[in-house]
Each structure stands twice: as C-alpha cells, then as structure tokens.
Design a protein around this motif. Sequence first.
Motif, PDB file in Angstrom:
ATOM      1  N   ALA A  82      61.695 -56.680  40.647  1.00 20.88           N
ATOM      2  CA  ALA A  82      62.818 -56.754  39.704  1.00 20.88           C
ATOM      3  C   ALA A  82      62.398 -56.197  38.345  1.00 20.88           C
ATOM      4  CB  ALA A  82      63.292 -58.200  39.567  1.00 20.88           C
ATOM      5  N   GLU A  83      61.210 -56.547  37.889  1.00 22.82           N
ATOM      6  CA  GLU A  83      60.731 -56.073  36.587  1.00 22.82           C
ATOM      7  C   GLU A  83      60.696 -54.554  36.528  1.00 22.82           C
ATOM      8  OE1 GLU A  83      56.687 -56.093  33.828  1.00 22.82           O
ATOM      9  OE2 GLU A  83      56.790 -57.338  35.629  1.00 22.82           O
ATOM     10  N   ALA A  84      60.156 -53.923  37.559  1.00 21.57           N
ATOM     11  CA  ALA A  84      60.047 -52.456  37.564  1.00 21.57           C
ATOM     12  C   ALA A  84      61.418 -51.800  37.441  1.00 21.57           C
ATOM     13  CB  ALA A  84      59.338 -51.989  38.830  1.00 21.57           C
ATOM     14  N   HIS A  85      62.384 -52.296  38.192  1.00 16.73           N
ATOM     15  CA  HIS A  85      63.727 -51.713  38.150  1.00 16.73           C
ATOM     16  C   HIS A  85      64.408 -51.996  36.811  1.00 16.73           C
ATOM     17  CE1 HIS A  85      64.383 -50.231  42.329  1.00 16.73           C
ATOM     18  NE2 HIS A  85      63.334 -51.000  42.534  1.00 16.73           N
ATOM     19  N   LEU A  86      64.158 -53.152  36.241  1.00 14.76           N
ATOM     20  CA  LEU A  86      64.778 -53.500  34.967  1.00 14.76           C
ATOM     21  C   LEU A  86      64.146 -52.735  33.806  1.00 14.76           C
ATOM     22  CD1 LEU A  86      65.140 -57.315  35.645  1.00 14.76           C
ATOM     23  CD2 LEU A  86      67.028 -55.678  35.369  1.00 14.76           C
ATOM     24  N   VAL A  87      62.843 -52.540  33.850  1.00 16.67           N
ATOM     25  CA  VAL A  87      62.191 -51.734  32.808  1.00 16.67           C
ATOM     26  C   VAL A  87      62.751 -50.314  32.826  1.00 16.67           C
ATOM     27  CG1 VAL A  87      60.018 -50.645  32.101  1.00 16.67           C
ATOM     28  CG2 VAL A  87      60.056 -53.063  32.683  1.00 16.67           C
ATOM     29  N   TYR A  88      62.887 -49.758  34.019  1.00 14.91           N
ATOM     30  CA  TYR A  88      63.425 -48.402  34.138  1.00 14.91           C
ATOM     31  C   TYR A  88      64.829 -48.326  33.535  1.00 14.91           C
ATOM     32  CZ  TYR A  88      64.911 -43.989  36.234  1.00 14.91           C
ATOM     33  OH  TYR A  88      65.394 -42.708  36.417  1.00 14.91           O
ATOM     34  N   ALA A  89      65.672 -49.291  33.873  1.00 15.58           N
ATOM     35  CA  ALA A  89      67.049 -49.284  33.368  1.00 15.58           C
ATOM     36  C   ALA A  89      67.076 -49.468  31.847  1.00 15.58           C
ATOM     37  CB  ALA A  89      67.859 -50.373  34.059  1.00 15.58           C
ATOM     38  N   LEU A  90      66.260 -50.367  31.326  1.00 20.55           N
ATOM     39  CA  LEU A  90      66.242 -50.615  29.885  1.00 20.55           C
ATOM     40  C   LEU A  90      65.775 -49.386  29.113  1.00 20.55           C
ATOM     41  CD1 LEU A  90      64.743 -54.227  29.942  1.00 20.55           C
ATOM     42  CD2 LEU A  90      66.995 -53.610  29.042  1.00 20.55           C
ATOM     43  N   VAL A  91      64.719 -48.755  29.582  1.00 22.28           N
ATOM     44  CA  VAL A  91      64.195 -47.576  28.887  1.00 22.28           C
ATOM     45  C   VAL A  91      65.190 -46.418  28.963  1.00 22.28           C
ATOM     46  CG1 VAL A  91      62.380 -45.812  28.927  1.00 22.28           C
ATOM     47  CG2 VAL A  91      61.780 -48.229  29.143  1.00 22.28           C
ATOM     48  N   GLN A  92      65.831 -46.272  30.101  1.00 16.22           N
ATOM     49  CA  GLN A  92      66.803 -45.186  30.277  1.00 16.22           C
ATOM     50  C   GLN A  92      68.132 -45.482  29.590  1.00 16.22           C
ATOM     51  OE1 GLN A  92      65.881 -42.353  31.158  1.00 16.22           O
ATOM     52  NE2 GLN A  92      65.387 -42.121  33.308  1.00 16.22           N
ATOM     53  N   GLY A  93      68.355 -46.735  29.214  1.00 17.95           N
ATOM     54  CA  GLY A  93      69.621 -47.094  28.602  1.00 17.95           C
ATOM     55  C   GLY A  93      70.760 -47.171  29.591  1.00 17.95           C
ATOM     56  N   SER A  94      70.448 -47.407  30.851  1.00 19.48           N
ATOM     57  CA  SER A  94      71.484 -47.496  31.884  1.00 19.48           C
ATOM     58  C   SER A  94      71.809 -48.960  32.175  1.00 19.48           C
ATOM     59  CB  SER A  94      71.010 -46.794  33.164  1.00 19.48           C
ATOM     60  OG  SER A  94      69.778 -47.316  33.609  1.00 19.48           O
ATOM     61  N   ALA A  95      72.846 -49.185  32.969  1.00 22.60           N
ATOM     62  CA  ALA A  95      73.259 -50.547  33.309  1.00 22.60           C
ATOM     63  C   ALA A  95      72.168 -51.249  34.111  1.00 22.60           C
ATOM     64  CB  ALA A  95      74.562 -50.513  34.105  1.00 22.60           C
ATOM     65  N   LEU A  96      71.960 -52.519  33.813  1.00 26.58           N
ATOM     66  CA  LEU A  96      70.928 -53.272  34.522  1.00 26.58           C
ATOM     67  C   LEU A  96      71.406 -53.636  35.927  1.00 26.58           C
ATOM     68  CD1 LEU A  96      69.677 -55.785  31.795  1.00 26.58           C
ATOM     69  CD2 LEU A  96      68.831 -53.493  32.320  1.00 26.58           C
ATOM     70  N   PRO A  97      70.577 -53.420  36.940  1.00 28.55           N
ATOM     71  CA  PRO A  97      70.942 -53.894  38.281  1.00 28.55           C
ATOM     72  C   PRO A  97      70.952 -55.413  38.293  1.00 28.55           C
ATOM     73  CG  PRO A  97      68.656 -53.158  38.231  1.00 28.55           C
ATOM     74  CD  PRO A  97      69.252 -52.774  36.908  1.00 28.55           C
ATOM     75  N   ASP A  98      71.881 -56.014  39.006  1.00 27.41           N
ATOM     76  CA  ASP A  98      71.964 -57.475  39.041  1.00 27.41           C
ATOM     77  C   ASP A  98      71.165 -58.015  40.231  1.00 27.41           C
ATOM     78  OD1 ASP A  98      73.526 -57.004  41.286  1.00 27.41           O
ATOM     79  OD2 ASP A  98      75.412 -57.295  40.221  1.00 27.41           O
ATOM     80  N   PRO A  99      71.039 -59.340  40.336  1.00 26.32           N
ATOM     81  CA  PRO A  99      70.256 -59.906  41.447  1.00 26.32           C
ATOM     82  C   PRO A  99      70.767 -59.484  42.818  1.00 26.32           C
ATOM     83  CG  PRO A  99      70.693 -61.580  39.794  1.00 26.32           C
ATOM     84  CD  PRO A  99      71.508 -60.382  39.408  1.00 26.32           C
ATOM     85  N   GLU A 100      72.086 -59.352  42.947  1.00 31.25           N
ATOM     86  CA  GLU A 100      72.646 -58.947  44.238  1.00 31.25           C
ATOM     87  C   GLU A 100      72.224 -57.518  44.595  1.00 31.25           C
ATOM     88  OE1 GLU A 100      74.365 -60.392  41.798  1.00 31.25           O
ATOM     89  OE2 GLU A 100      74.579 -62.369  42.731  1.00 31.25           O
ATOM     90  N   ALA A 101      72.226 -56.645  43.600  1.00 23.97           N
ATOM     91  CA  ALA A 101      71.832 -55.255  43.863  1.00 23.97           C
ATOM     92  C   ALA A 101      70.368 -55.167  44.276  1.00 23.97           C
ATOM     93  CB  ALA A 101      72.086 -54.392  42.632  1.00 23.97           C
ATOM     94  N   LEU A 102      69.524 -55.998  43.674  1.00 25.21           N
ATOM     95  CA  LEU A 102      68.093 -55.985  43.993  1.00 25.21           C
ATOM     96  C   LEU A 102      67.758 -56.911  45.151  1.00 25.21           C
ATOM     97  CD1 LEU A 102      66.598 -56.009  40.372  1.00 25.21           C
ATOM     98  CD2 LEU A 102      66.906 -54.049  41.897  1.00 25.21           C
ATOM     99  N   GLN A 103      68.706 -57.750  45.540  1.00 23.00           N
ATOM    100  CA  GLN A 103      68.526 -58.697  46.654  1.00 23.00           C
ATOM    101  C   GLN A 103      67.339 -59.635  46.401  1.00 23.00           C
ATOM    102  OE1 GLN A 103      68.823 -55.406  49.838  1.00 23.00           O
ATOM    103  NE2 GLN A 103      69.921 -57.106  50.795  1.00 23.00           N
ATOM    104  N   VAL A 104      67.333 -60.223  45.218  1.00 22.34           N
ATOM    105  CA  VAL A 104      66.309 -61.212  44.883  1.00 22.34           C
ATOM    106  C   VAL A 104      67.004 -62.480  44.390  1.00 22.34           C
ATOM    107  CG1 VAL A 104      64.574 -59.470  44.309  1.00 22.34           C
ATOM    108  CG2 VAL A 104      66.071 -60.355  42.511  1.00 22.34           C
ATOM    109  N   PRO A 105      66.357 -63.637  44.526  1.00 26.66           N
ATOM    110  CA  PRO A 105      66.955 -64.885  44.033  1.00 26.66           C
ATOM    111  C   PRO A 105      67.133 -64.849  42.515  1.00 26.66           C
ATOM    112  CG  PRO A 105      65.171 -65.346  45.576  1.00 26.66           C
ATOM    113  CD  PRO A 105      65.107 -63.880  45.265  1.00 26.66           C
ATOM    114  N   PRO A 106      68.119 -65.567  41.981  1.00 26.22           N
ATOM    115  CA  PRO A 106      68.360 -65.574  40.537  1.00 26.22           C
ATOM    116  C   PRO A 106      67.136 -65.957  39.707  1.00 26.22           C
ATOM    117  CG  PRO A 106      70.231 -66.538  41.669  1.00 26.22           C
ATOM    118  CD  PRO A 106      69.168 -66.317  42.702  1.00 26.22           C
ATOM    119  N   SER A 107      66.376 -66.970  40.147  1.00 29.82           N
ATOM    120  CA  SER A 107      65.202 -67.388  39.374  1.00 29.82           C
ATOM    121  C   SER A 107      64.143 -66.295  39.344  1.00 29.82           C
ATOM    122  CB  SER A 107      64.608 -68.677  39.954  1.00 29.82           C
ATOM    123  OG  SER A 107      64.213 -68.491  41.301  1.00 29.82           O
ATOM    124  N   THR A 108      64.011 -65.576  40.443  1.00 28.39           N
ATOM    125  CA  THR A 108      63.053 -64.468  40.493  1.00 28.39           C
ATOM    126  C   THR A 108      63.532 -63.324  39.611  1.00 28.39           C
ATOM    127  OG1 THR A 108      62.408 -65.079  42.743  1.00 28.39           O
ATOM    128  CG2 THR A 108      61.919 -62.822  42.044  1.00 28.39           C
TER     129      THR A 108
END
Length: 213
Positions: A82-108
Amino acid sequence: WGSIRQHFEVQNAARDQAIAQARTLTRLCANTIRAIHRHEWQEAEAQLQGTRQAAEQIRALLADHPSLYHAGYTQDALKEFAEAHLVYALVQGSALPDPEALQVPPSTYIGGLAEAATELRRHILDLLRLDAQADAERLLDAMDAVYSLLITMDFPEAITDGLRRRTDAVRGVLERTRGDLTLSLRQQRLERALHAVAGRLAGLEPTSDENPG
C-alpha cells in the motif's frame, strides 16, 4: 490423529510459502520507492506492476488460510505494498487508490498511508536541493493533509494496529520538513534580494567615459 497432523503440515507449508512471498513483495516495494525518489518513472511503474502480481499471489496462496493472511508478516508486506502505491500517487499528484482498489484491509491501508507520508520527506528534501520549491510545497501540503486525516482515526490500537504511534511519527516528520522548507524559502528570497541589490549597484557604477581624466 492423522487428519490433525495433515492439517498442520498443510498450514506449515502455506506459512513457509507466504513468508517467502512476503519477502519478495517487500523487496519489490522498496525498489519501487527507490525508483520514485530517483525520478525513474518507467522503472517505478514496472516495479509497481510486480508488486501487484506478488500481492495477488499472496492472496491466492492464503485464500484458505485466513489466520496466515492476517498474520503480522503478511500484513506488514501488504502495508509496504500500500505504501509503495500511495507514495507513487502522492508524488505524481494523482488520486490515491483506496483499500478496495489495493485489496488490503483498512488497518493495513491506513498504516501504509502513514508511512507513505513520512517517505515524502526524503522526496521533498531532494526537490529542495534541485530548487524545485513549488513541488516541495505541494508535497508538504499533501503530507499535512494525510496527517489531518490520520488524527481523526481515534480508535483503539487493537483495531487500527498501532496507528497512534505512526501518526505521532508523521507529525514529527511533518514539523521537521516544514521547518526545512521554510528555511529554504527564506534563503531563496534572501538570495533574490541580494541579487537585485547587486544589479542596482552595478547600474550605478560609473562608466569609463564618466571617470575624471
């Protein structure tokens, strides 16, 4: 007794495979973030694709073993994912993928978001060295927005999996980074003012024709 032994043998084999796959996923995530910091976007995207495949393999491997899926080593690897995908989105200024898109639990996911915010510090400092203050300010605003979100997640630690500690870490990194950016902007303004003064003084210097002979 034979069925009990067989159950444990299957569980143990799945655990060994999950640990190996978690290590692979963690390595791919580290490679992704390294490429992002180096502005190697094609490499970062290729590594991200690899993380998706590795995460899917973990989910498929542990589909029948929920206790192993929710084990610490598995969720730690998915948090890195999740961190890798979120860092990419934040640096690129794009929309953040949500937990459903990444298929990870909310706490993770929220743990990965907190660590992604702290990872932005390195990128911001690199941008300051490149005199890209505008981009650095944008990422600082993103870090601040993440922190503002995290502090609203006021739930027991057993539910958020240590989020309070991560939120405190984000706050500390945010404050240090804001201080670094403020200092850089002040220095930039000072350099511009000195350059302007030097230009005006140069315009007041007498030419050779004006010198008394």
